[in-house]
Design an enzyme around this catalytic site. Sequence first.
Site, PDB file in Angstrom:
ATOM      1  N   ASP A  14     -63.471 -24.834 -26.849  1.00  0.00           N
ATOM      2  CA  ASP A  14     -64.102 -25.165 -28.127  1.00  0.00           C
ATOM      3  C   ASP A  14     -65.486 -24.518 -28.141  1.00  0.00           C
ATOM      4  O   ASP A  14     -65.996 -24.109 -27.094  1.00  0.00           O
ATOM      5  CB  ASP A  14     -64.215 -26.695 -28.269  1.00  0.00           C
ATOM      6  CG  ASP A  14     -64.679 -27.151 -29.649  1.00  0.00           C
ATOM      7  OD1 ASP A  14     -64.745 -26.321 -30.573  1.00  0.00           O
ATOM      8  OD2 ASP A  14     -65.001 -28.352 -29.803  1.00  0.00           O
ATOM      9  N   SER A  15     -66.082 -24.459 -29.321  1.00  0.00           N
ATOM     10  CA  SER A  15     -67.455 -23.964 -29.398  1.00  0.00           C
ATOM     11  C   SER A  15     -68.427 -25.005 -28.852  1.00  0.00           C
ATOM     12  O   SER A  15     -69.529 -24.678 -28.413  1.00  0.00           O
ATOM     13  CB  SER A  15     -67.821 -23.616 -30.840  1.00  0.00           C
ATOM     14  OG  SER A  15     -67.721 -24.762 -31.660  1.00  0.00           O
ATOM     15  N   TYR A  46     -69.302 -22.284 -34.521  1.00  0.00           N
ATOM     16  CA  TYR A  46     -68.379 -21.250 -34.967  1.00  0.00           C
ATOM     17  C   TYR A  46     -68.257 -21.196 -36.490  1.00  0.00           C
ATOM     18  O   TYR A  46     -67.878 -20.162 -37.046  1.00  0.00           O
ATOM     19  CB  TYR A  46     -66.989 -21.479 -34.357  1.00  0.00           C
ATOM     20  CG  TYR A  46     -66.827 -20.874 -32.974  1.00  0.00           C
ATOM     21  CD1 TYR A  46     -67.908 -20.342 -32.279  1.00  0.00           C
ATOM     22  CD2 TYR A  46     -65.580 -20.827 -32.364  1.00  0.00           C
ATOM     23  CE1 TYR A  46     -67.751 -19.790 -31.019  1.00  0.00           C
ATOM     24  CE2 TYR A  46     -65.407 -20.265 -31.104  1.00  0.00           C
ATOM     25  CZ  TYR A  46     -66.495 -19.751 -30.433  1.00  0.00           C
ATOM     26  OH  TYR A  46     -66.338 -19.193 -29.196  1.00  0.00           O
ATOM     27  N   SER A  47     -68.567 -22.294 -37.163  1.00  0.00           N
ATOM     28  CA  SER A  47     -68.452 -22.299 -38.624  1.00  0.00           C
ATOM     29  C   SER A  47     -69.416 -21.317 -39.275  1.00  0.00           C
ATOM     30  O   SER A  47     -69.234 -20.920 -40.424  1.00  0.00           O
ATOM     31  CB  SER A  47     -68.723 -23.708 -39.163  1.00  0.00           C
ATOM     32  OG  SER A  47     -70.025 -24.143 -38.797  1.00  0.00           O
ATOM     33  N   CYS A  78     -60.315 -26.533 -31.230  1.00  0.00           N
ATOM     34  CA  CYS A  78     -61.311 -26.248 -32.265  1.00  0.00           C
ATOM     35  C   CYS A  78     -60.550 -25.812 -33.502  1.00  0.00           C
ATOM     36  O   CYS A  78     -59.832 -24.809 -33.464  1.00  0.00           O
ATOM     37  CB  CYS A  78     -62.253 -25.145 -31.791  1.00  0.00           C
ATOM     38  SG  CYS A  78     -63.359 -24.484 -33.051  1.00  0.00           S
ATOM     39  N   ASN A  79     -60.679 -26.565 -34.579  1.00  0.00           N
ATOM     40  CA  ASN A  79     -59.950 -26.216 -35.797  1.00  0.00           C
ATOM     41  C   ASN A  79     -60.391 -24.881 -36.370  1.00  0.00           C
ATOM     42  O   ASN A  79     -59.569 -24.082 -36.829  1.00  0.00           O
ATOM     43  CB  ASN A  79     -60.134 -27.315 -36.849  1.00  0.00           C
ATOM     44  CG  ASN A  79     -59.431 -28.596 -36.463  1.00  0.00           C
ATOM     45  OD1 ASN A  79     -59.929 -29.360 -35.653  1.00  0.00           O
ATOM     46  ND2 ASN A  79     -58.266 -28.840 -37.034  1.00  0.00           N
ATOM     47  N   THR A  80     -61.702 -24.636 -36.363  1.00  0.00           N
ATOM     48  CA  THR A  80     -62.218 -23.381 -36.928  1.00  0.00           C
ATOM     49  C   THR A  80     -61.637 -22.187 -36.183  1.00  0.00           C
ATOM     50  O   THR A  80     -61.143 -21.236 -36.794  1.00  0.00           O
ATOM     51  CB  THR A  80     -63.754 -23.350 -36.856  1.00  0.00           C
ATOM     52  OG1 THR A  80     -64.281 -24.471 -37.576  1.00  0.00           O
ATOM     53  CG2 THR A  80     -64.304 -22.071 -37.457  1.00  0.00           C
ATOM     54  N   CYS A 189     -61.841 -31.416 -37.769  1.00  0.00           N
ATOM     55  CA  CYS A 189     -62.649 -30.788 -36.715  1.00  0.00           C
ATOM     56  C   CYS A 189     -62.535 -31.700 -35.513  1.00  0.00           C
ATOM     57  O   CYS A 189     -62.642 -32.935 -35.643  1.00  0.00           O
ATOM     58  CB  CYS A 189     -64.102 -30.658 -37.166  1.00  0.00           C
ATOM     59  SG  CYS A 189     -65.245 -30.173 -35.844  1.00  0.00           S
ATOM     60  N   THR A 190     -62.324 -31.148 -34.337  1.00  0.00           N
ATOM     61  CA  THR A 190     -62.117 -31.985 -33.153  1.00  0.00           C
ATOM     62  C   THR A 190     -63.357 -32.792 -32.781  1.00  0.00           C
ATOM     63  O   THR A 190     -63.262 -33.744 -32.002  1.00  0.00           O
ATOM     64  CB  THR A 190     -61.667 -31.135 -31.944  1.00  0.00           C
ATOM     65  OG1 THR A 190     -62.597 -30.060 -31.751  1.00  0.00           O
ATOM     66  CG2 THR A 190     -60.264 -30.577 -32.165  1.00  0.00           C
ATOM     67  N   HIS A 191     -64.518 -32.431 -33.324  1.00  0.00           N
ATOM     68  CA  HIS A 191     -65.718 -33.233 -33.082  1.00  0.00           C
ATOM     69  C   HIS A 191     -65.639 -34.599 -33.770  1.00  0.00           C
ATOM     70  O   HIS A 191     -66.203 -35.577 -33.285  1.00  0.00           O
ATOM     71  CB  HIS A 191     -66.964 -32.508 -33.621  1.00  0.00           C
ATOM     72  CG  HIS A 191     -67.477 -31.426 -32.737  1.00  0.00           C
ATOM     73  ND1 HIS A 191     -66.935 -30.167 -32.719  1.00  0.00           N
ATOM     74  CD2 HIS A 191     -68.499 -31.415 -31.840  1.00  0.00           C
ATOM     75  CE1 HIS A 191     -67.603 -29.414 -31.848  1.00  0.00           C
ATOM     76  NE2 HIS A 191     -68.548 -30.148 -31.305  1.00  0.00           N
TER      77      HIS A 191
END
Length: 269
Positions: A14-15, A46-47, A78-80, A189-191
């Site tokens: 992930d970022s 990353y967005s 990470c969805n992005t 978003c995984t966050h």
Amino acid sequence: MSIKKAYPTVLFFDSGVGGFSVYRETKKLLPDWHYLYCFDNAGFPYSERSEESIIQRTLAVCRLINGQHPLDAIVIACNTASTVVLPTLRENFSIPIIGTVPAIKPAAEISKTKHIGLLATKGTVKRHYVDELINKFAKNYRVERLGSTRLVEIAEQKIRGYSVDLIAIKDELSSWLDMSDLDTLVLGCTHFPLIKDEIQLCLPQVKHFMDPGAAIAKRIKSLLDGVDVKNQSEKVNQMFCTKHFPEELQFKKILPLWGFDSLNIIEIE
């Protein structure tokens, strides 16, 4: 002499540390496996990056770690990143590549009011891939989209031991506060599962929160159960990041709580 069972080695990427929400569900389901986690804090968030930059950074990190620790699967937590990098990774690796995508389909199946919120990063909410998911699974639904970098930052701070600013979360969600029939929220978003309780306080009308972590864990298990694993050596559970950061010493202290032995810096161009 008994032979020790070898377990698969899985990399979560992930970022930031949002991918912990996916990792924790996988570790809960498969506690004996080997886990590596890398957050690209030099490229965060990353967005705000171009698709090409995200692809190149993700590929470089995965190649580097695979060279050090032969991997049996890579999870882009990470969805992005998942909306852009999966084809490239699958071209370059022969192991399973698992992505995370917004749970539009299950959200549509559970919503009673047909009014859904997609909470994601600014990059994800604009992706054509998301348009396709909505057209396929929620065409006759009202789907609100909200992209937020601030909520990602708040989740990052929470996992590093800082208090959560509820007022800031409420401000980010202000456009949804009066939507009384918004009954289902996609945590895109995984966050965001890391601050789900705080989001729920701000949006009490939402009855269903769609978190893909458990489903991804089951997917990992189904793909790797019974495979010949590449790492036959001792168990390894390490974390990586791509640059030093101010709270590094404090962060290292909480690593054992998540099941990791060490934090390593890897450099990519």
